[in-house]
Design a protein around this motif. Structure first.
Motif, PDB file in Angstrom:
ATOM      1  N   ARG A 152       0.851  -1.190   0.000  1.00  0.00           N
ATOM      2  CA  ARG A 152       0.000   0.000   0.000  1.00  0.00           C
ATOM      3  C   ARG A 152       0.882   1.233   0.000  1.00  0.00           C
ATOM      4  O   ARG A 152       1.824   1.326   0.785  1.00  0.00           O
ATOM      5  CB  ARG A 152      -0.893   0.017   1.239  1.00  0.00           C
ATOM      6  CG  ARG A 152      -1.674   1.322   1.414  1.00  0.00           C
ATOM      7  CD  ARG A 152      -2.362   1.393   2.766  1.00  0.00           C
ATOM      8  NE  ARG A 152      -2.991   2.683   2.988  1.00  0.00           N
ATOM      9  CZ  ARG A 152      -3.546   3.058   4.140  1.00  0.00           C
ATOM     10  NH1 ARG A 152      -3.538   2.233   5.177  1.00  0.00           N
ATOM     11  NH2 ARG A 152      -4.105   4.250   4.268  1.00  0.00           N
ATOM     12  N   ASP A 153       0.588   2.154  -0.883  1.00  0.00           N
ATOM     13  CA  ASP A 153       1.313   3.420  -0.933  1.00  0.00           C
ATOM     14  C   ASP A 153       0.640   4.390   0.035  1.00  0.00           C
ATOM     15  O   ASP A 153      -0.549   4.692  -0.099  1.00  0.00           O
ATOM     16  CB  ASP A 153       1.295   3.976  -2.352  1.00  0.00           C
ATOM     17  CG  ASP A 153       2.230   5.159  -2.524  1.00  0.00           C
ATOM     18  OD1 ASP A 153       2.604   5.780  -1.505  1.00  0.00           O
ATOM     19  OD2 ASP A 153       2.580   5.473  -3.670  1.00  0.00           O
ATOM     20  N   TYR A 154       1.383   4.865   1.027  1.00  0.00           N
ATOM     21  CA  TYR A 154       0.824   5.826   1.980  1.00  0.00           C
ATOM     22  C   TYR A 154       0.638   7.211   1.351  1.00  0.00           C
ATOM     23  O   TYR A 154       0.053   8.099   1.974  1.00  0.00           O
ATOM     24  CB  TYR A 154       1.727   5.954   3.204  1.00  0.00           C
ATOM     25  CG  TYR A 154       1.609   4.816   4.185  1.00  0.00           C
ATOM     26  CD1 TYR A 154       0.427   4.591   4.894  1.00  0.00           C
ATOM     27  CD2 TYR A 154       2.682   3.972   4.422  1.00  0.00           C
ATOM     28  CE1 TYR A 154       0.329   3.555   5.808  1.00  0.00           C
ATOM     29  CE2 TYR A 154       2.589   2.924   5.337  1.00  0.00           C
ATOM     30  CZ  TYR A 154       1.411   2.731   6.019  1.00  0.00           C
ATOM     31  OH  TYR A 154       1.316   1.703   6.927  1.00  0.00           O
ATOM     32  N   GLU A 155       1.208   7.405   0.155  1.00  0.00           N
ATOM     33  CA  GLU A 155       1.182   8.707  -0.522  1.00  0.00           C
ATOM     34  C   GLU A 155       1.806   9.788   0.363  1.00  0.00           C
ATOM     35  O   GLU A 155       1.372  10.932   0.404  1.00  0.00           O
ATOM     36  CB  GLU A 155      -0.250   9.088  -0.932  1.00  0.00           C
ATOM     37  CG  GLU A 155      -0.857   8.085  -1.905  1.00  0.00           C
ATOM     38  CD  GLU A 155      -2.263   8.451  -2.333  1.00  0.00           C
ATOM     39  OE1 GLU A 155      -2.870   9.330  -1.686  1.00  0.00           O
ATOM     40  OE2 GLU A 155      -2.743   7.867  -3.311  1.00  0.00           O
ATOM     41  N   GLN A 156       2.824   9.359   1.103  1.00  0.00           N
ATOM     42  CA  GLN A 156       3.577  10.254   1.959  1.00  0.00           C
ATOM     43  C   GLN A 156       5.064  10.020   1.737  1.00  0.00           C
ATOM     44  O   GLN A 156       5.472   9.003   1.178  1.00  0.00           O
ATOM     45  CB  GLN A 156       3.259  10.015   3.446  1.00  0.00           C
ATOM     46  CG  GLN A 156       1.921  10.520   3.905  1.00  0.00           C
ATOM     47  CD  GLN A 156       1.806  10.472   5.424  1.00  0.00           C
ATOM     48  OE1 GLN A 156       2.534   9.755   6.118  1.00  0.00           O
ATOM     49  NE2 GLN A 156       0.874  11.236   5.971  1.00  0.00           N
ATOM     50  N   SER A 198       6.845  12.915   8.565  1.00  0.00           N
ATOM     51  CA  SER A 198       6.070  12.204   7.546  1.00  0.00           C
ATOM     52  C   SER A 198       4.984  13.136   7.027  1.00  0.00           C
ATOM     53  O   SER A 198       4.132  13.593   7.796  1.00  0.00           O
ATOM     54  CB  SER A 198       5.442  10.936   8.143  1.00  0.00           C
ATOM     55  OG  SER A 198       6.440  10.107   8.683  1.00  0.00           O
ATOM     56  N   LEU A 241       7.064   6.516   1.498  1.00  0.00           N
ATOM     57  CA  LEU A 241       6.536   5.613   2.515  1.00  0.00           C
ATOM     58  C   LEU A 241       5.529   4.642   1.906  1.00  0.00           C
ATOM     59  O   LEU A 241       4.583   5.058   1.238  1.00  0.00           O
ATOM     60  CB  LEU A 241       5.878   6.406   3.648  1.00  0.00           C
ATOM     61  CG  LEU A 241       6.802   7.334   4.432  1.00  0.00           C
ATOM     62  CD1 LEU A 241       6.034   8.057   5.537  1.00  0.00           C
ATOM     63  CD2 LEU A 241       7.978   6.561   5.029  1.00  0.00           C
ATOM     64  N   ARG A 242       5.748   3.353   2.166  1.00  0.00           N
ATOM     65  CA  ARG A 242       4.845   2.302   1.722  1.00  0.00           C
ATOM     66  C   ARG A 242       4.659   1.308   2.857  1.00  0.00           C
ATOM     67  O   ARG A 242       5.517   1.171   3.715  1.00  0.00           O
ATOM     68  CB  ARG A 242       5.394   1.566   0.495  1.00  0.00           C
ATOM     69  CG  ARG A 242       5.543   2.408  -0.745  1.00  0.00           C
ATOM     70  CD  ARG A 242       6.051   1.580  -1.916  1.00  0.00           C
ATOM     71  NE  ARG A 242       5.126   0.515  -2.295  1.00  0.00           N
ATOM     72  CZ  ARG A 242       4.061   0.691  -3.062  1.00  0.00           C
ATOM     73  NH1 ARG A 242       3.768   1.892  -3.518  1.00  0.00           N
ATOM     74  NH2 ARG A 242       3.284  -0.330  -3.363  1.00  0.00           N
ATOM     75  N   ARG A 243       3.526   0.621   2.826  1.00  0.00           N
ATOM     76  CA  ARG A 243       3.293  -0.499   3.740  1.00  0.00           C
ATOM     77  C   ARG A 243       3.446  -1.786   2.950  1.00  0.00           C
ATOM     78  O   ARG A 243       2.861  -1.935   1.878  1.00  0.00           O
ATOM     79  CB  ARG A 243       1.887  -0.432   4.339  1.00  0.00           C
ATOM     80  CG  ARG A 243       1.522  -1.640   5.189  1.00  0.00           C
ATOM     81  CD  ARG A 243       0.084  -1.544   5.671  1.00  0.00           C
ATOM     82  NE  ARG A 243      -0.320  -2.743   6.400  1.00  0.00           N
ATOM     83  CZ  ARG A 243      -0.890  -3.811   5.852  1.00  0.00           C
ATOM     84  NH1 ARG A 243      -1.125  -3.833   4.551  1.00  0.00           N
ATOM     85  NH2 ARG A 243      -1.217  -4.857   6.583  1.00  0.00           N
ATOM     86  N   HIS A 265       4.631   2.092   8.693  1.00  0.00           N
ATOM     87  CA  HIS A 265       4.795   3.539   8.759  1.00  0.00           C
ATOM     88  C   HIS A 265       5.724   3.898   9.921  1.00  0.00           C
ATOM     89  O   HIS A 265       5.655   3.267  10.984  1.00  0.00           O
ATOM     90  CB  HIS A 265       3.415   4.201   8.944  1.00  0.00           C
ATOM     91  CG  HIS A 265       3.399   5.664   8.659  1.00  0.00           C
ATOM     92  ND1 HIS A 265       3.889   6.602   9.544  1.00  0.00           N
ATOM     93  CD2 HIS A 265       2.952   6.373   7.584  1.00  0.00           C
ATOM     94  CE1 HIS A 265       3.735   7.809   9.032  1.00  0.00           C
ATOM     95  NE2 HIS A 265       3.183   7.698   7.841  1.00  0.00           N
ATOM     96  N   SER A 320      -1.214   0.947  11.558  1.00  0.00           N
ATOM     97  CA  SER A 320      -2.201   1.241  10.511  1.00  0.00           C
ATOM     98  C   SER A 320      -3.423   1.937  11.094  1.00  0.00           C
ATOM     99  O   SER A 320      -3.986   2.856  10.481  1.00  0.00           O
ATOM    100  CB  SER A 320      -2.609  -0.054   9.797  1.00  0.00           C
ATOM    101  OG  SER A 320      -1.510  -0.633   9.131  1.00  0.00           O
ATOM    102  N   PHE A 323      -2.506   5.548  11.852  1.00  0.00           N
ATOM    103  CA  PHE A 323      -2.417   6.314  10.612  1.00  0.00           C
ATOM    104  C   PHE A 323      -3.805   6.677  10.103  1.00  0.00           C
ATOM    105  O   PHE A 323      -4.049   7.821   9.692  1.00  0.00           O
ATOM    106  CB  PHE A 323      -1.662   5.502   9.556  1.00  0.00           C
ATOM    107  CG  PHE A 323      -1.559   6.196   8.226  1.00  0.00           C
ATOM    108  CD1 PHE A 323      -0.619   7.185   8.017  1.00  0.00           C
ATOM    109  CD2 PHE A 323      -2.408   5.857   7.180  1.00  0.00           C
ATOM    110  CE1 PHE A 323      -0.528   7.830   6.786  1.00  0.00           C
ATOM    111  CE2 PHE A 323      -2.324   6.486   5.955  1.00  0.00           C
ATOM    112  CZ  PHE A 323      -1.378   7.477   5.752  1.00  0.00           C
TER     113      PHE A 323
END
Length: 360
Positions: A152-156, A198, A241-243, A265, A320, A323
């Motif tokens: 998953r892309d946190y888009e951060q 972040s 940042l990715r999960r 994260h 998660s 976040f």
């Protein structure tokens, strides 16, 4: 019981990046006391220069309403410290001291009944009873072993940099939830702190492009001036940042550890701690095997996987959840998350449980 023979280990990795020529490395870790003890047993901790280490005696977590707060204190926990701050480059140097590695690039992995075989881009190969994939988020071993992962892309992006501070930090780590973004200032030796911020990717790009004075002003404002005036003391680095969660930790003659198995994260600062805990449990599992048991035996590796499943899931769920909770924009979510911080701060038993878990 008959003593087990020692295992021959081959490390396949490029050499670590050199330490910065001046100042502290901008990328640091907050290592738990349990992992520090592990590194001491490996004689790694003693190879770190003590003048470059900083103990964390307390941690203050601030909500996004300007009032909610949660504080952890080592004295109240009956511990010398909550964590130790160590630079990435110094830790890598200490881990590599006394080791020799094959600076090869893996090209193939073949698993047979009696052994696994790694082949390299220069045409050479090596055979082993067990291959441990601790080769990062983009793990070759994970892919070659056919282990899939949820991503998953946190888009951060996480911005890291060091600052000299006007006021003493007193070895207190501070963190501010900001309704999505998370800012942390971690104590370094002397009157310096390391920042981990972040941010949404576009905002991270804007802030990283600021000049030194403007960047320090942004961080000073975001941290409510708790350390007074700040002066940038290092270059700024940015990490997307990715999960990542591997669907399993083991396959025949293969075990995953660290970022190859899970990436979370950084808001809880537990990524490297989880990886070192993987190493501890895997080493214990292999050392505790029965005489004659192959270290790559799938049933043995499943013991490692079972022991790690609950701690990894618990940390991933907590991170998660935080976040999602702090990224939610509704007034109800805001009241809930800030009330939760205040309530936890008033419950010593719950605080001690959380501290003990983070210190393991």
């Amino acid at each position: 019981m008959r003593a087990l023979p020692e295992l021959a280990v081959a490390l396949i990795a490029p050499p670590p990046e050199p330490a910065p020529s001046a100042g502290f490395d901008a990328r640091v870790y907050a290592l738990s006391p349990g992992n520090v003890d592990f590194l001491r047993r490996l004689h790694v901790w003693d190879a770190l220069p003590p003048e470059r280490l900083a103990p964390v005696y307390a941690m203050r977590i601030h909500g996004d309403d300007g009032r909610a707060a949660l504080e952890f204190d080592a004295y109240q926990a009956g511990a010398p410290e909550l964590a130790w701050i160590v630079e990435d480059s110094e830790l890598q140097r200490a881990l590599w001291s006394g080791l020799s590695a094959l600076p090869q690039r893996c090209e193939g992995l073949e698993v047979a009944a009696e052994e696994a075989r790694l082949s390299f881009t220069d045409g050479t190969a090596i055979a082993a009873k067990l291959v441990v994939g601790a080769d990062g988020a983009h793990s070759f071993v994970r892919r070659a072993a056919g282990i899939t992962a949820r991503e998953r892309d946190y888009e951060q992006a996480a911005l890291v940099a060091n600052f000299r501070c006007e006021k003493p930090h007193r070895n207190v780590a501070c963190q501010w939830f900001q309704g999505g973004p998370v800012l942390a200032l971690l104590p370094l030796p002397g009157e310096q702190v390391s920042m981990v911020w972040s941010l949404p990717a576009a905002e991270a790009q804007r802030i990283a492009a600021l000049d030194a004075q403007a960047l320090a002003a942004e961080v000073q404002q975001a941290s409510h001036g708790v350390l007074g005036a700040l002066v940038l003391a290092s270059a700024v680095r940015s990490f997307p940042l990715r999960r990542i969660a591997a669907r399993k930790l083991v396959a025949p003659r293969v075990a995953l550890a660290g970022d190859a198995a899970h990436v979370i994260h950084p808001l809880a600062g537990q990524g490297l701690n989880l990886g070192l805990q993987d190493a501890r449990v895997l080493a214990e599992t292999i050392a505790g095997r029965e005489p004659g048991r192959d270290p790559g035996d799938y049933r043995l590796l499943r013991r490692y996987e079972r022991r790690r499943a609950e701690p990894i899931l618990a940390m991933d769920t907590v991170v998660s959840g935080l976040f999602a909770l702090y990224g939610a924009r509704s007034d109800l979510a805001g009241r809930l998350r800030n009330a939760g911080l205040n309530l936890t701060d008033r419950l010593p038993v719950l605080k001690n449980i959380l501290m003990r878990q983070a210190m393991s």
